[in-house]
Design an enzyme around this catalytic site. Sequence first.
Site, PDB file in Angstrom:
ATOM      1  N   HIS A  31      -5.084  -2.952  -2.996  1.00 48.84           N
ATOM      2  CA  HIS A  31      -4.644  -2.066  -4.090  1.00 48.84           C
ATOM      3  C   HIS A  31      -4.444  -2.828  -5.394  1.00 48.84           C
ATOM      4  O   HIS A  31      -3.905  -2.287  -6.358  1.00 48.84           O
ATOM      5  CB  HIS A  31      -3.350  -1.356  -3.688  1.00 48.84           C
ATOM      6  N   SER A  61       0.797  -1.227   0.000  1.00 41.93           N
ATOM      7  CA  SER A  61       0.000   0.000   0.000  1.00 41.93           C
ATOM      8  C   SER A  61       0.831   1.279   0.000  1.00 41.93           C
ATOM      9  O   SER A  61       0.386   2.294  -0.518  1.00 41.93           O
ATOM     10  CB  SER A  61      -0.943   0.001   1.205  1.00 41.93           C
ATOM     11  N   LYS A  76     -11.452   1.022  -2.545  1.00 34.86           N
ATOM     12  CA  LYS A  76     -10.399   1.709  -3.303  1.00 34.86           C
ATOM     13  C   LYS A  76     -10.793   1.751  -4.778  1.00 34.86           C
ATOM     14  O   LYS A  76     -11.677   2.506  -5.136  1.00 34.86           O
ATOM     15  CB  LYS A  76      -9.062   1.074  -2.988  1.00 34.86           C
TER      16      LYS A  76
END
Length: 391
Positions: free
Chosen positions: A213, A185, A243
């Site tokens: 991610h 991250s 995200k």
Amino acid sequence: MTHKDSLAEFATSKLRVLERRNLRRRIVETKPESAVEVIRDGKRFISFSSNDYLGFAQHPAIIAAAIEATKEYGAGSGASRLVTGNHPLFSQLEQKLARLKGTDDAVVIGSGYLTNIGIIPTLIGAQDIIFADELSHACILSGNRLSGATEYIYRHNDLDHLKELLSQHRTEHRHALLVSDGVFSMDGDLAPVAALLELAEEFDTWLMTDDAHGIGVVGEGRGSCFVDGEHLQVPLQMGTLSKAIGSYGGYLCASQPVIDFIRTRSRSFIYSTGLPPSAVGAAIAALDIISEEPDLVKEPIRKARIFTAALNLPEAESAIVPIVLGDTERTMSAAKFLENEGYLVVPIRPPTVPNGTSRLRVAFCAAHDDEDVNRLAELVHSFLEHDSAER
Ligand SMILES: *Cc1c(COP(=O)(O)O)cnc(C)c1O
């Protein structure tokens, strides 16, 4: 002094120390105008700070899906899903996630954080052992701690170190978990998932990847088990809908028995309210767009690579590019310099990253203009030149 005074005094003195070390955090009033533009103090900025890599949090079709789900099923879920039940969107979302990841089933939990602190202690207990990369996300480490298992931390992506620890300690314990971010991250690099899987098999250890991610960005949007056309059979693939998916919530994709067990025993699933319908509806719409628009999914990494090429940095492997400046004060002044030029790039300090590795964390979005990406690279370059001239 009353007990209330001593409490306020405790907090005040803690804050004073943090302030002195440049570690006090403040939340800034910010209004999003588009996927990449925000307004702060009446000024417009281009943000390179968000994890909304595909611009989905501002995508009209995804917003419409959230509104539709709210109208159909309400603003909230009322209770844990085990209490109030599943509206049909939950199973739709879980099936889509399982299909994307190539697993039997999936379970959606309150957030990525709640997912990790829920699933790890459900699968691993005090007699067991966990091996974790030193740069694993904070909530993985929290989950490990909650499990009560013995934990060994291996040096970042260091397979030799991991193998050494596995050889030394694996057999002393009943079950073992190997856990790593799929995409790190704060560093943006990938875990060597294929090699981790081999070691996990060799040492009878369960592998879990955290693809917070990765989903929507790497491996054609399917995540870090699918990079370079591979399909790695990682038994525990977790991630977040918060995200690139542009919504909110966490998930685990795994085999049927594992998912059924999590739905039955994971405390953060059982004792926490189900996601609001809007978040579920938005996530479904986002997954549909990911499967329909493969070119869009390539954009965040393409932008990141324009940036790394312009600055002669190692080629980006994800949408995240760190510029490690080391010193916290220097990092804060770099962020300030970019802000004065109209660009928001979040400075990352300890304890989010190890001491002495404060950095700018640049996050790329499909919606960024190439021109802004190039301009940001020029500004970073000029900051670095100036700064080193002064040293
Ligand atoms: C952000 C993040 C999480 C937490 O996900 P949320 O949905 O924001 O709670 C978990 N793991 C990693 C690697 C993350 O970056």
